[in-house]
Write a protein that holds these residues in place. Structure first.
Motif, PDB file in Angstrom:
ATOM      1  N   TYR A   1      -3.250  21.016  15.785  1.00 30.76           N
ATOM      2  CA  TYR A   1      -2.202  20.003  15.686  1.00 30.76           C
ATOM      3  C   TYR A   1      -2.798  18.664  15.264  1.00 30.76           C
ATOM      4  N   LEU A   2      -2.017  17.915  14.493  1.00 27.00           N
ATOM      5  CA  LEU A   2      -2.438  16.606  14.011  1.00 27.00           C
ATOM      6  C   LEU A   2      -1.721  15.533  14.817  1.00 27.00           C
ATOM      7  N   LYS A   3      -2.489  14.552  15.260  1.00 24.78           N
ATOM      8  CA  LYS A   3      -1.944  13.501  16.112  1.00 24.78           C
ATOM      9  C   LYS A   3      -2.452  12.136  15.649  1.00 24.78           C
ATOM     10  N   GLN A   4      -1.546  11.175  15.520  1.00 25.48           N
ATOM     11  CA  GLN A   4      -1.938   9.812  15.183  1.00 25.48           C
ATOM     12  C   GLN A   4      -2.506   9.126  16.424  1.00 25.48           C
ATOM     13  N   ILE A   5      -3.613   8.405  16.226  1.00 28.09           N
ATOM     14  CA  ILE A   5      -4.252   7.666  17.306  1.00 28.09           C
ATOM     15  C   ILE A   5      -4.101   6.161  17.101  1.00 28.09           C
ATOM     16  N   LYS A   6      -4.152   5.715  15.844  1.00 25.26           N
ATOM     17  CA  LYS A   6      -3.978   4.291  15.543  1.00 25.26           C
ATOM     18  C   LYS A   6      -3.310   4.138  14.187  1.00 25.26           C
ATOM     19  N   VAL A   7      -2.397   3.181  14.083  1.00 24.35           N
ATOM     20  CA  VAL A   7      -1.769   2.858  12.799  1.00 24.35           C
ATOM     21  C   VAL A   7      -1.661   1.349  12.661  1.00 24.35           C
ATOM     22  N   ARG A   8      -1.705   0.875  11.411  1.00 21.73           N
ATOM     23  CA  ARG A   8      -1.445  -0.534  11.130  1.00 21.73           C
ATOM     24  C   ARG A   8      -0.206  -0.682  10.265  1.00 21.73           C
ATOM     25  N   TYR A   9      -0.023   0.232   9.319  1.00 21.89           N
ATOM     26  CA  TYR A   9       1.192   0.236   8.508  1.00 21.89           C
ATOM     27  C   TYR A   9       2.186   1.204   9.137  1.00 21.89           C
ATOM     28  N   GLY A  10       3.459   0.860   9.072  1.00 21.92           N
ATOM     29  CA  GLY A  10       4.475   1.788   9.551  1.00 21.92           C
ATOM     30  C   GLY A  10       4.452   1.946  11.053  1.00 21.92           C
ATOM     31  N   ALA A  11       4.846   3.129  11.520  1.00 24.70           N
ATOM     32  CA  ALA A  11       4.965   3.382  12.951  1.00 24.70           C
ATOM     33  C   ALA A  11       4.299   4.708  13.296  1.00 24.70           C
ATOM     34  N   PHE A  12       4.170   4.946  14.601  1.00 28.81           N
ATOM     35  CA  PHE A  12       3.651   6.231  15.062  1.00 28.81           C
ATOM     36  C   PHE A  12       4.714   7.303  14.857  1.00 28.81           C
TER      37      PHE A  12
ATOM     38  N   GLU B   1       2.239   9.201  -2.175  1.00 27.98           N
ATOM     39  CA  GLU B   1       2.928   8.335  -3.130  1.00 27.98           C
ATOM     40  C   GLU B   1       2.114   7.978  -4.364  1.00 27.98           C
ATOM     41  N   LEU B   2       0.914   8.497  -4.494  1.00 29.17           N
ATOM     42  CA  LEU B   2       0.065   8.152  -5.634  1.00 29.17           C
ATOM     43  C   LEU B   2       0.255   9.126  -6.797  1.00 29.17           C
ATOM     44  N   LYS B   3      -0.017   8.636  -7.993  1.00 33.89           N
ATOM     45  CA  LYS B   3      -0.175   9.533  -9.133  1.00 33.89           C
ATOM     46  C   LYS B   3      -1.536  10.212  -8.970  1.00 33.89           C
ATOM     47  N   ALA B   4      -1.776  11.276  -9.717  1.00 31.53           N
ATOM     48  CA  ALA B   4      -3.064  11.967  -9.633  1.00 31.53           C
ATOM     49  C   ALA B   4      -4.198  10.960  -9.759  1.00 31.53           C
ATOM     50  N   SER B   5      -5.068  10.922  -8.767  1.00 34.33           N
ATOM     51  CA  SER B   5      -6.108   9.895  -8.699  1.00 34.33           C
ATOM     52  C   SER B   5      -7.481  10.513  -8.462  1.00 34.33           C
TER      53      SER B   5
ATOM     54  N   PRO C   1       0.821  -1.219   0.000  1.00 34.99           N
ATOM     55  CA  PRO C   1       0.000   0.000   0.000  1.00 34.99           C
ATOM     56  C   PRO C   1       0.853   1.267   0.000  1.00 34.99           C
ATOM     57  N   LYS C   2       0.421   2.243  -0.784  1.00 28.35           N
ATOM     58  CA  LYS C   2       1.108   3.530  -0.868  1.00 28.35           C
ATOM     59  C   LYS C   2       0.488   4.526   0.107  1.00 28.35           C
ATOM     60  N   ARG C   3       1.270   5.531   0.414  1.00 30.13           N
ATOM     61  CA  ARG C   3       0.788   6.575   1.320  1.00 30.13           C
ATOM     62  C   ARG C   3      -0.130   7.542   0.574  1.00 30.13           C
ATOM     63  N   ILE C   4      -1.290   7.761   1.151  1.00 34.36           N
ATOM     64  CA  ILE C   4      -2.207   8.767   0.619  1.00 34.36           C
ATOM     65  C   ILE C   4      -1.967  10.107   1.325  1.00 34.36           C
TER      66      ILE C   4
ATOM     67  N   GLU D   1      -3.248   3.479   1.271  1.00 33.88           N
ATOM     68  CA  GLU D   1      -4.159   2.837   0.329  1.00 33.88           C
ATOM     69  C   GLU D   1      -4.883   1.665   0.984  1.00 33.88           C
ATOM     70  N   GLU D   2      -6.126   1.476   0.572  1.00 36.45           N
ATOM     71  CA  GLU D   2      -6.962   0.344   0.998  1.00 36.45           C
ATOM     72  C   GLU D   2      -7.100   0.259   2.514  1.00 36.45           C
ATOM     73  N   GLU D   3      -7.097   1.423   3.150  1.00 32.21           N
ATOM     74  CA  GLU D   3      -7.356   1.501   4.583  1.00 32.21           C
ATOM     75  C   GLU D   3      -8.705   2.164   4.827  1.00 32.21           C
ATOM     76  N   LEU D   4      -9.372   1.737   5.887  1.00 29.73           N
ATOM     77  CA  LEU D   4     -10.517   2.464   6.430  1.00 29.73           C
ATOM     78  C   LEU D   4      -9.968   3.300   7.573  1.00 29.73           C
ATOM     79  N   CYS D   5      -9.975   4.608   7.362  1.00 33.12           N
ATOM     80  CA  CYS D   5      -9.338   5.541   8.304  1.00 33.12           C
ATOM     81  C   CYS D   5     -10.378   6.521   8.846  1.00 33.12           C
ATOM     82  N   ILE D   6     -10.255   6.887  10.106  1.00 32.61           N
ATOM     83  CA  ILE D   6     -11.134   7.891  10.707  1.00 32.61           C
ATOM     84  C   ILE D   6     -10.315   9.125  11.065  1.00 32.61           C
TER      85      ILE D   6
END
Length: 340
Positions: free
Chosen positions: A246-257, A84-88, A37-40, A47-52
């Motif tokens: 400010y933007l803060k990560q609460i949950k991740v599955r790919y990569g790290a916090f 990381e995506l081309k224009a989509s 999956p690429k970073r949106i 990509e292909e994540e359900l994110c809130i």
């Protein structure tokens, strides 16, 4: 039964049952054929994540969502975050604003002539959908069920693989209860898997404790359904300046916090010309942007401790929030109760 399971080759097609069973090696072999999956939106959404994305009212959730969509549809990064995506193509289900309200955010306003001009130009890959008030027959189907089907139908027709739903409150009438929200998130997860979609769902947070860091407990509804999503991030308001977010990560599955409480992304929200947006300022600590207690006013602290206790927080949690010992909290609570 065990022999049957050991000898059976699990090549069952998706249409033959509710559960698909394969060996772990078969699942891995199947996964090998799929791209990473690429970073949106950097580490916040892949990509292909359900994110809130959630925040309190009027904190710029929709502005940030549109900013992300503009980035994806033009194939360029925003806020210095990797994309990381081309224009989509992206379809934005704007279930709150009217077309005029949307326009006003992305144009300049001449107060003397009372006109809007110099409109921001979005990519043709940016599709926006809003509700047709005459488009639903309540006698045929329940509103929420019909809306969900329409979201699936219109996304499929559009050819978009990325969709943003703004917001959860407009899709589920009573989203404070997990029994109402959980089925909806499960259905969204199924759409994600069936179609390979990337889904960003916007949600509110109820009135939260401004002295405490943002956590999964602050998300609208039930904290339990965060287990049903892939990633989650929040927008917080700085108590120093309401225009600072400010933007803060609460949950991740790919990569790290990359952006936890010790390293939030600090931005300023505003509209310099014809595009209301977030602008990156610096990285910082969330604690620097939280409301601070006046430790010289013990009466205020005692009252706050009691208020937090009434909200259901434990003595240990209250002590952490107030930056004092648990013993002090117990003492104050007894004093306040005695005064009552």
């Amino acid at each position: 039964m065990e022999n049957y399971i050991q000898n059976k080759k699990f090549d069952t097609p998706h249409s033959e049952g509710f559960l698909i069973i394969k060996s772990a090696n078969e699942w891995i072999d199947e996964a090998k054929t799929k791209p990473i999956p690429k970073r949106i939106f950097g580490p916040f959404w892949y990509e292909e994540e359900l994110c809130i994305l959630f925040a309190d009212t009027n904190q710029g959730k929709s502005l940030l969502a549109v900013q992300i969509i503009d980035s994806v549809t033009k194939g360029v990064s925003t806020l210095g975050i990797e994309m990381e995506l081309k224009a989509s193509k992206v379809i934005y289900f704007d279930l709150e604003l009217t077309a005029k309200q949307f326009e006003m955010r992305y144009a300049q306003y001449d107060q003397e002539q009372d006109i809007l001009f110099d409109h921001f130009e979005f990519s043709e890959h940016f599709l926006r959908a809003e509700i047709n008030p005459y488009g639903h027959d309540e006698s045929i189907e329940e509103y929420e069920t019909y809306l969900f089907k329409e979201i699936e139908t219109q996304t499929s027709k559009s050819g978009a693989k990325i969709l943003v739903i703004d917001n959860l409150s407009c899709v589920i009438s009573d989203n404070e209860k997990a029994r109402n929200t959980t089925p909806f998130l499960i259905r969204l997860n199924n759409l994600k898997k069936m179609h390979g979609w990337s889904i960003l769902l916007i949600a509110h947070t109820p009135k939260r404790n401004l002295f405490a860091p943002i956590s999964r407990n602050d998300i609208q509804g039930s904290k339990s359904f965060i287990n049903l999503i892939d990633s989650c991030f929040a927008v917080g308001e700085s108590q120093k300046d309401p225009s600072i977010k400010y933007l803060k990560q609460i949950k991740v599955r790919y990569g790290a916090f990359q952006f936890p409480t010790e390293n939030v992304m600090v931005c300023k929200i505003g509209k310099e010309t014809n595009f209301s947006s977030f602008r990156f300022l610096e990285f910082g600590k969330e604690s620097d942007h939280l409301k601070q207690f006046n430790l010289t006013n013990k009466g205020q602290i005692k009252s706050k401790a009691y208020e937090l206790k009434e909200e259901g927080h434990s003595n240990v949690k209250i002590a952490q929030m107030l930056g004092v010992s648990e013993g002090a909290v117990r003492k104050w609570l007894k004093q306040v109760e005695a005064e009552d």
